[in-house]
Design a protein around this motif. Structure first.
Motif, PDB file in Angstrom:
ATOM      1  N   ARG A   1      -9.125  12.727   1.921  1.00 44.83           N
ATOM      2  CA  ARG A   1     -10.140  13.070   0.915  1.00 44.83           C
ATOM      3  C   ARG A   1      -9.607  12.861  -0.496  1.00 44.83           C
ATOM      4  N   ASP A   2      -8.431  13.398  -0.768  1.00 45.72           N
ATOM      5  CA  ASP A   2      -7.877  13.302  -2.121  1.00 45.72           C
ATOM      6  C   ASP A   2      -7.527  11.861  -2.477  1.00 45.72           C
ATOM      7  N   ASN A   3      -7.028  11.093  -1.501  1.00 44.08           N
ATOM      8  CA  ASN A   3      -6.693   9.692  -1.769  1.00 44.08           C
ATOM      9  C   ASN A   3      -7.940   8.876  -2.110  1.00 44.08           C
ATOM     10  N   ILE A   4      -9.036   9.125  -1.421  1.00 41.43           N
ATOM     11  CA  ILE A   4     -10.267   8.383  -1.686  1.00 41.43           C
ATOM     12  C   ILE A   4     -10.825   8.753  -3.059  1.00 41.43           C
TER      13      ILE A   4
ATOM     14  N   ARG B   1       0.824  -1.220   0.000  1.00 39.97           N
ATOM     15  CA  ARG B   1       0.000   0.000   0.000  1.00 39.97           C
ATOM     16  C   ARG B   1       0.848   1.256   0.000  1.00 39.97           C
ATOM     17  N   LYS B   2       2.085   1.189   0.510  1.00 40.87           N
ATOM     18  CA  LYS B   2       2.911   2.396   0.551  1.00 40.87           C
ATOM     19  C   LYS B   2       3.510   2.703  -0.814  1.00 40.87           C
ATOM     20  N   ALA B   3       4.011   1.669  -1.508  1.00 34.08           N
ATOM     21  CA  ALA B   3       4.667   1.894  -2.795  1.00 34.08           C
ATOM     22  C   ALA B   3       3.678   2.011  -3.939  1.00 34.08           C
ATOM     23  N   GLU B   4       2.552   1.274  -3.872  1.00 39.47           N
ATOM     24  CA  GLU B   4       1.644   1.208  -5.018  1.00 39.47           C
ATOM     25  C   GLU B   4       0.229   1.694  -4.698  1.00 39.47           C
TER      26      GLU B   4
ATOM     27  N   LYS C   1      -3.663  14.445   6.436  1.00 35.76           N
ATOM     28  CA  LYS C   1      -2.782  13.694   5.554  1.00 35.76           C
ATOM     29  C   LYS C   1      -2.935  12.202   5.805  1.00 35.76           C
ATOM     30  N   VAL C   2      -3.018  11.421   4.730  1.00 38.27           N
ATOM     31  CA  VAL C   2      -3.219   9.984   4.870  1.00 38.27           C
ATOM     32  C   VAL C   2      -2.013   9.333   5.539  1.00 38.27           C
TER      33      VAL C   2
ATOM     34  N   VAL D   1      -1.062   7.869  -1.629  1.00 40.17           N
ATOM     35  CA  VAL D   1      -0.199   8.992  -2.004  1.00 40.17           C
ATOM     36  C   VAL D   1       0.020   9.779  -0.714  1.00 40.17           C
ATOM     37  N   PRO D   2       1.145   9.558  -0.022  1.00 37.51           N
ATOM     38  CA  PRO D   2       1.304  10.050   1.352  1.00 37.51           C
ATOM     39  C   PRO D   2       1.204  11.549   1.517  1.00 37.51           C
ATOM     40  N   ALA D   3       1.554  12.305   0.479  1.00 35.09           N
ATOM     41  CA  ALA D   3       1.524  13.763   0.613  1.00 35.09           C
ATOM     42  C   ALA D   3       0.110  14.323   0.496  1.00 35.09           C
TER      43      ALA D   3
END
Length: 508
Positions: free
Chosen positions: A359-362, A347-350, A402-403, A353-355
């Motif tokens: 909301r934006d990740n979902i 989940r971290k590499a693929e 932040k996620v 998006v940690p930055a």
């Protein structure tokens, strides 16, 4: 007469990273003339141990000994100069330079003026490679060779550095059968010369063909070490998975607990998926309301199968149908539009998006559905994010948090929300509960049950046999990139899965 000391020994090695104890009191002995298998599932600690042995990492506790001397390697170069060479799965040479320059990098013959003697370089390289059955124009750039030939060049370089110990990490992953035979011939020659080989591979047939002893790591700890001949395939796999063989055999009558209502024809049909050295004629079907498990050890082809279905892994042959129709171009975007979504293993590499915010990740994958004429509706994003934060019980201070600040379990839920927001027909879940706490794991497993009850098709990859047995309606078992068994109903037991993985060579 005193026994000869081991060529290389690790004693009580401990190595920790933030939040992870990678190695916990691990010891390892490698004798002269020995080919020693190092095995274990993903996350067992194999790579960390290799990096400690080769100076990439320094242990927090414990010691290394080379012969009778205690050693400490601050860099890989120090380990190499001490006689430890490593051949990695990914060739780590210089592709733009010639084969000869790569083979003798840093050891090129020179003229009296100190410049490289090209004629001598090419002659020495040709003679060296011919010993390993490699006949190529050594003046060609390395990148012009196939991956198998590049791997053999890396092998020849490692062995020709006057090494006493050679560590081989999945050395046959890119080799043809003829090249594998050549490799094993080289290993036999090294054994005869008193050199030692650490052999890391997930391919059982190779281990039993070439290795003398085996060390099994599990969850960063030493699970077993001893002569490989004392373990048949079933016992070895049971040790790797943390199961007692007698217990596994007794549990062979355990009844299957998955009881999802399967409705109608296939949602996804993957037929004859093949890719050289990785997948061989793999076929998988998932129906509405069904959870299909993919079983097998690390390297069996489970993740590759899921990625091929999702259009993220190109194949040489095979087709994917979604709801009976060709699933469009083999790209992730086309497969998402067709209704196929993949939750990747890493989940971290693929995945996340940690930055970006929760909301934006979902919303990331659903943006095309949430826009009109290229204009994204912020209100629609807010509604869909709010819906999934509540439904999946994602613990956040705000959707704008932040996620990267969330726990592993909540990050996994964010990824699930992302793919559910696309309105998929089929979810491909690759190790969805790995690395998350018990409470989050139970919540994710309950969500999978709920999604299947709503009519979604689920393909579930898990190294946790109990999770497969309890959660899947059927289990397709892979080994070395091929389907070796399919279990359904009362056949789905831990014993049956392990037996299917181990089948194909009997007791060695």
């Amino acid at each position: 007469m005193a026994a000869a000391p081991p060529l290389l020994e690790a004693r009580g090695i401990r190595k920790a990273f933030p939040g992870v104890l990678a190695l916990d009191d691990v010891s390892f002995r490698l004798g002269p003339g020995e080919v020693h298998a190092l095995v274990g599932e993903n996350g067992a600690g194999k790579s960390t141990l290799i990096k400690v042995l080769t100076g990439v990492y320094q242990p927090d506790r414990g010691e290394l000994r080379l012969g009778r001397k205690q050693v400490a390697f601050a860099t890989p170069l120090q380990a190499q100069r001490a006689g430890i060479s490593t051949i990695y799965q990914e060739v780590n040479l210089v592709p733009q330079r010639s084969v000869a320059h790569n083979l003798l990098l840093g050891r090129e013959p020179r003229t009296r003026l100190g410049v490289i003697d090209l004629a001598g370089l090419y002659d020495a390289a040709t003679r060296t490679l011919s010993q390993y059955g490699i006949r190529v124009d050594v003046r060609r750039p390395l990148r012009s060779l196939g991956m198998g030939a590049q791997q053999m060049v890396a092998l020849a370089r490692a062995v020709s550095t006057e090494a006493r110990v050679v560590i081989m990490d999945e050395p046959t992953s890119a080799l043809e059968p003829r090249e594998v035979d050549t490799l094993f011939g080289v290993i036999d020659r090294l054994r005869g010369q008193g050199m030692a080989v650490v052999y890391v591979s997930h391919r059982m047939e190779e281990l039993y063909r070439i290795c003398d002893r085996v060390t099994v790591l599990r969850d960063g700890r030493l699970a077993h070490t001893g002569p490989l001949a004392e373990l048949d395939r079933l016992k070895l796999i049971a040790v790797m998975l943390g199961r007692d063989v007698a217990e596994v055999r007794e549990r062979g009558t355990t009844t299957f607990s998955g009881d999802h209502e399967v409705r109608g024809g296939p949602l996804v049909e993957a037929k004859g998926l093949s890719r050289r050295n990785l997948l061989n004629d793999v076929s998988v079907t998932v129906r509405p309301g069904e959870v299909v498990g993919l079983g097998g050890l690390l390297g069996a082809g489970r993740s590759e199968t899921a990625k091929a279905i999702a259009g993220a892994f190109p194949v040489d042959a095979g087709t994917v149908l979604v709801a009976g129709r060709q699933a469009g171009r083999a790209t992730p975007a086309a497969r998402i539009r067709a209704g196929v979504s993949l939750l990747p293993e890493d989940r971290k590499a693929e995945g996340i998006v940690p930055a970006l915010s929760v909301r934006d990740n979902i919303a990331l994958a659903a943006l095309p559905r949430l826009s009109s004429a290229g204009v994204v509706s912020e209100a629609k994003i807010d509604r869909i994010v709010d819906t999934f934060v509540r439904r999946l019980r994602i613990k956040v201070t705000s959707p704008h948090q932040k996620v990267s600040e969330l726990s592993g379990g909540n990050q996994q839920k964010v990824l699930l929300a992302r793919w559910l927001a696309t309105g998929p027909k089929v979810l491909l879940l690759d190790e969805p509960t790995r690395g998350i706490d018990v409470g989050a794991k139970a919540e994710v497993q309950a969500l999978i049950e709920e999604l299947a009850a709503e009519g979604l098709g689920v393909l579930l990859i898990s190294s946790d046999l109990e999770e497969l047995v309890e959660g899947a309606d059927r289990v397709v078992v892979l080994r070395d990139g091929a389907v070796v068994g399919e279990l359904a109903g009362g056949q789905v037991t831990e014993s049956a899965i392990i037996t299917a993985i181990a089948a194909g060579g009997g007791d060695d």
